[in-house]
Design an enzyme around this catalytic site. Sequence first.
Site, PDB file in Angstrom:
ATOM      1  CE  LYS A 261      -4.070  -1.742   2.459  1.00 23.45           C
ATOM      2  NZ  LYS A 261      -5.035  -1.585   1.364  1.00 23.45           N
ATOM      3  NE  ARG A 335     -11.078  -9.674  -2.407  1.00 20.18           N
ATOM      4  CZ  ARG A 335     -11.322  -8.744  -3.332  1.00 20.18           C
ATOM      5  NH1 ARG A 335     -11.700  -9.088  -4.546  1.00 20.18           N
ATOM      6  NH2 ARG A 335     -11.197  -7.463  -3.041  1.00 20.18           N
TER       7      ARG A 335
HETATM    8  N1  BES Z   1      -8.268  -3.672   4.111  1.00 21.41           N
HETATM    9  C1  BES Z   1      -8.355  -3.264   2.767  1.00 21.41           C
HETATM   10  C2  BES Z   1      -9.606  -2.438   2.484  1.00 21.41           C
HETATM   11  C3  BES Z   1      -9.704  -1.094   3.167  1.00 21.41           C
HETATM   12  C4  BES Z   1      -9.381   0.056   2.488  1.00 21.41           C
HETATM   13  C5  BES Z   1     -10.188  -0.995   4.455  1.00 21.41           C
HETATM   14  C6  BES Z   1      -9.497   1.289   3.106  1.00 21.41           C
HETATM   15  C7  BES Z   1     -10.313   0.250   5.076  1.00 21.41           C
HETATM   16  C8  BES Z   1      -9.968   1.384   4.390  1.00 21.41           C
HETATM   17  C9  BES Z   1      -8.374  -4.475   1.848  1.00 21.41           C
HETATM   18  O1  BES Z   1      -7.631  -5.543   2.268  1.00 21.41           O
HETATM   19  C10 BES Z   1      -7.800  -4.050   0.542  1.00 21.41           C
HETATM   20  O2  BES Z   1      -6.664  -3.696   0.519  1.00 21.41           O
HETATM   21  N2  BES Z   1      -8.587  -4.124  -0.534  1.00 21.41           N
HETATM   22  C11 BES Z   1      -8.146  -3.736  -1.831  1.00 21.41           C
HETATM   23  C12 BES Z   1      -8.645  -4.742  -2.839  1.00 21.41           C
HETATM   24  C13 BES Z   1      -8.087  -4.569  -4.224  1.00 21.41           C
HETATM   25  C14 BES Z   1      -6.611  -4.866  -4.231  1.00 21.41           C
HETATM   26  C15 BES Z   1      -8.813  -5.488  -5.161  1.00 21.41           C
HETATM   27  C16 BES Z   1      -8.658  -2.349  -2.102  1.00 21.41           C
HETATM   28  O3  BES Z   1      -9.787  -2.034  -1.715  1.00 21.41           O
HETATM   29  O4  BES Z   1      -7.934  -1.550  -2.679  1.00 21.41           O
HETATM   30 MG    MG Z   2      -5.614  -5.447   1.644  1.00 25.10          MG
END
Ligand code: BES
Ligand code: MG
Length: 483
Positions: A261, A335
């Site tokens: 991230k 997921r």
């Molecule tokens: N934990 C994150 C989602 C999230 C984002 C929670 C912002 C709280 C605040 C999740 O694991 C994630 O990173 N999801 C990705 C999925 C994508 C790579 C398909 C996302 O939402 O960017």
């Molecule tokens: Mg994630």
Amino acid sequence: MISFRHPARFDKAATLILVDKEQAKNRNFPVLPKALKDSVAGVLDADQFPADNGQLFPVINGKQIVLLAGVGKKNDLSTTALRSTVRNALLSSWLKKAGDVEIVVHDPKDDVIKAAIEAALIGTYAWEKYKTPGKNDKAAAKKHIFLAAAPKREYAEAATVCDGVNLARDLINDNADTVTSTYFEKTVRALIKGKKNISLEILNRKEMEKYGLGLHLAVNQGSKKEPKLIIVRYKGAAKDGDYTAIIGKGMTYDTGGLNLKPTGHIETMRQDMSGAAAAVGTLKNAIALNIKKNIIFACVMAENAIDALSYKPGDVIRGYSGKTVEIGNTDAEGRLVLADAFSYIIKNYKPARLIDIATLTGACVVALGHDYTGLVASDDKLARKLTEAAEVTDDRVWRLPIYPELKDSVKSQIADIRNTGFPKGAGGTITAAEFLRQFTEGTPWAHLDIAGTAFVDNKQRLYFGHGATGASVRLLTRYLTHN
Ligand code: BES
Ligand code: MG
Ligand code: ZN
């Protein structure tokens, strides 16, 4: 802490009096002591207090501070607005440092009393564990609230539910290296200690390897910490009733893995266990309220760390169900762990319905913002009941669709399914849900995406300050007590 007494006594150093516009106009007040009545009348005579919602007006009565808080027109007032007004009053400079505060409401209806309880117990919550008290310390005093209302079981229960909410918040707010999977295990063990109707199963790395929870293991592969699937079996129904499974995502930290991230997105990722924290908060409430239902509470614990050993984008991994998953992105880890937990719990516990709670997608924040949790469900009845519970508790949800054609969005060329949706960036919340649905084996299921609602970063939202909100604890507790 909160106590109930009726009628109001005006015997505390600080008093908060809620006043609606009619009252202000007609001088129709609860029995105020004479001296106080004169002071308040003075304020009203001077036309200084029209009692608009949110208006605060302090009156000094000898050594007593009496804060008048306007609530506007009684019939226009939402319980949300009421919670905010009471919260702001309690946190205002006039009441912030007061330990004992009596609250006198404008209208002693159940809705009003319950909103005041939540404003006091949820609204004034602040995460201050790591703030060193300074000499000009403005930290809010731990308050003992005396609500001018006759005690009722309903009120005591409303206060109890707030404890579950705040437990979830404490778990979420603390450091990722403090609130680990082991810390969760300890918290759960402490909650269920000595309870004859509750049993516990925990899968650690060793058991996961033995049983083949390959997806959960892959996500945790770059971490030194133990992956854990914590499963609590709560038997509350008198006869052998069916089980509702409440399954929470517990990513103690989500770096994104090798799909790391960026700055600006990583800083709050200790909140990525908010789903598991909500399950623990709800478990606490189930025990405290003695909920007469059979429930499985599961915390799906892992850490998505970046390391030479981390799982790799492009690899294919087999989960407990036997299905293989192409890793399109290591940041779509929630997921994966949930899929293995679904498969394991469905096979070994056979719940009649399944509700998962997860900070699953950034797309949900884009779609719904921070005030509504995303709800996706394969079962209309379950969705309706959760929506009803959300409306009553103000722990809000908004339903998003799921439909047969979504299958195509998670197809893989090289595996049975892929953990990222196609086209990229389109409907991220519902493609994530579609991925999960394919691990539900037809069990009636509802998914709560709390990515936007679990945590408030650097601003105020509704009646919450900075940090964790405890999203979905009130909603789930209400669903379990009323269905
Ligand atoms: N934990 C994150 C989602 C999230 C984002 C929670 C912002 C709280 C605040 C999740 O694991 C994630 O990173 N999801 C990705 C999925 C994508 C790579 C398909 C996302 O939402 O960017
Ligand atoms: Mg994630
Ligand atoms: Zn995550």
